[in-house]
Design an enzyme around this catalytic site. Structure first.
Site, short mmCIF file in Angstrom:
data_model
loop_
_atom_site.label_atom_id
_atom_site.label_comp_id
_atom_site.label_asym_id
_atom_site.label_seq_id
_atom_site.Cartn_x
_atom_site.Cartn_y
_atom_site.Cartn_z
N GLU A 4 38.89 64.68 34.37
CA GLU A 4 39.85 63.81 35.06
C GLU A 4 41.27 64.26 34.75
OE1 GLU A 4 38.99 62.04 37.74
OE2 GLU A 4 37.70 60.70 36.60
N HIS A 5 42.11 64.27 35.76
CA HIS A 5 43.50 64.74 35.65
C HIS A 5 43.55 66.20 35.18
CE1 HIS A 5 45.59 60.98 36.55
NE2 HIS A 5 44.53 60.41 36.03
N THR A 6 42.51 66.93 35.50
CA THR A 6 42.48 68.35 35.15
C THR A 6 42.76 69.21 36.38
OG1 THR A 6 40.11 68.15 35.47
CG2 THR A 6 40.89 68.24 33.21
N ASP A 7 42.59 68.63 37.59
CA ASP A 7 42.70 69.49 38.78
C ASP A 7 44.10 70.07 38.94
OD1 ASP A 7 43.68 66.97 39.59
OD2 ASP A 7 42.50 66.90 41.46
N ASP A 20 39.74 65.54 45.26
CA ASP A 20 39.19 64.54 46.18
C ASP A 20 38.92 65.13 47.56
OD1 ASP A 20 39.86 63.11 43.97
OD2 ASP A 20 41.38 61.87 44.94
C1 GLA Z 1 43.32 61.21 41.94
C2 GLA Z 1 43.86 62.50 42.56
C3 GLA Z 1 43.03 63.71 42.11
C4 GLA Z 1 42.84 63.75 40.60
C5 GLA Z 1 42.39 62.40 40.08
C6 GLA Z 1 42.35 62.35 38.58
O1 GLA Z 1 42.06 60.91 42.46
O2 GLA Z 1 43.86 62.42 43.96
O3 GLA Z 1 43.62 64.89 42.59
O4 GLA Z 1 44.01 64.18 39.97
O5 GLA Z 1 43.24 61.35 40.53
O6 GLA Z 1 41.38 63.20 38.10
#
Ligand code: GLA
Length: 385
Positions: free
Chosen positions: A34-37, A171
């Site tokens: 999570e929050h790695t992309d 996403d």
């Molecule tokens: C949201 C963003 C994604 C990602 C998540 C956290 O969904 O749209 O790009 O950063 O938060 O993992």
């Protein structure tokens, strides 16, 4: 059912739904990462069966007429309109249209009605589903040649330029690439990805929606991203993916404690994704679950994207012997994702519903996870989606 609503609304607003084509794109879950992309790391998402369904019909002129069945509101704009609608919801579609045109797709005017069953603000990416549904539809309808990754980038660019959320690619990527029964590990630095069949024997994934609406537009989400970019810059690397623990420790005195905590979470999450991949090779779901709890701790204490209600849901899960539980998605509300042993499932669901109601006076919602397919055209019998 969505399909019936969409057809009914199309007939009543634009007439002759039989001339329209139906498209669908899903929301998503994310097992870990999570929050790695946007930090060049790994994510582990899967598409769900819930999504956005749209009926689209070319109009032969330059005007776009939309009707959002869920909102019971519509909007009209011209393809050449430089500014577009004010309302955020319609800007997602406007942004996709304009980005497709910028990518060279010969988009014409069209009428469209759409509806969704991804709960809004639940952290399941209803906005990516909306973007991907239209990106896929316009590419198909107007002879575009963009591949699924390019269509995902159209969705991401829409968030950045038309809505103001500086999201990563997870996403939109999974809404385009989802495959029934499989999670996907995506390397967000190289764009390479691999499907992992997801049939955990004796376990299942369950979402618990706190019904605290998360809203990423104009939210601290962008601040988290800025912190990460700042640390990466000082470390002399493009993204935190290339920052080592040693480098981060070396920077400790030069950065705020807040930025340090954010980066510490991201580096830790990279290690946790690796541990989960390893564990999955061995069908070791207990380790997967432990890593999920650790991710939650990081997201709550270091990344600070959780909230009281979600922390409570994770604690109830722990108390009920749930194998793994954490906040999912961008944060600030939404759902927890829970890896639950079959025999533990019913007692957990009953207890989480009871105790959440008792504590916060509102109902949480249980959403069983079924991993579904990515964006597609629906025809004939498939229309029953
Ligand atoms: C949201 C963003 C994604 C990602 C998540 C956290 O969904 O749209 O790009 O950063 O938060 O993992």
């Amino acid at each position: 059912m969505n399909k019936d609503i969409v057809i009914h609304d199309f007939d009543s607003h634009f007439g002759s739904s039989a001339e329209g084509t139906m498209y669908f794109a899903p929301g998503r879950i994310n097992l870990i990462g999570e929050h790695t992309d946007y930090n060049g790391g790994f994510v582990f998402p899967g598409a769900v069966q819930q999504g956005i369904m749209a009926m689209v019909r070319p109009s032969g002129n330059r005007s776009v007429r939309l009707w959002a069945s869920d909102l019971q509101r519509g909007c009209t704009f011209n393809l050449d309109d430089e500014k577009g609608p004010d309302e955020t919801h319609f800007r997602y579609v406007y942004g996709v249209v304009r980005e497709m045109m910028a990518c060279g797709v010969d988009v014409g005017g069209f009428d469209a009605v759409y509806a969704g069953d991804v709960p809004l603000g639940a952290g399941m990416s209803s906005s990516a589903a909306l973007e991907c549904c239209f990106a896929f539809a316009l590419n198909d309808m107007f002879g575009g040649r963009l591949d699924r990754m390019e269509l995902a980038r159209v969705g991401q660019a829409t968030e950045h330029k038309y809505v103001g959320t500086m999201c990563g690619i997870m996403d939109q990527f999974i809404s385009m690439h989802g495959r029934e029964g499989s999670l996907v590990r995506l390397d967000c630095r190289s764009g390479e990805f691999e499907y992992f069949p997801w049939h955990p024997k004796g376990y299942r994934l369950v979402l618990v929606n706190s019904c605290v609406k998360h809203e990423l537009v104009g939210s601290p989400y962008n601040d988290r991203r800025r912190s990460c970019e700042h640390v990466a810059q000082l470390a002399g690397v493009e993204t935190l993916r290339d920052c080592t623990w040693e480098k981060l420790e070396g920077l400790k005195d030069q950065i705020s404690s807040e930025d340090y905590m954010r980066a510490k979470y991201v580096l830790g999450e990279y290690d946790r994704v690796m541990a989960v991949c390893d564990a999955l090779q061995k069908d070791d779901y207990e380790t997967v679950g432990q890593q999920m709890y650790l991710t939650h701790e990081g997201l709550s204490k270091d990344y600070e994207v959780s909230c009281e209600e979600i922390d409570f849901l994770v604690e109830v899960a722990r108390r009920c012997g749930v194998t793994g539980s954490r906040i999912m998605g961008g944060g600030f509300g939404g759902c927890t994702i829970n890896l639950v042993k079959d025999e533990c499932h019913d007692a957990f669901v009953a207890e989480v519903q009871r105790s959440y109601k008792e504590r916060f006076g509102v109902e949480c919602k249980i959403i069983p996870v079924v991993i579904g397919e990515g964006a597609r055209k629906l025809k004939g019998e498939n229309l029953s989606n």
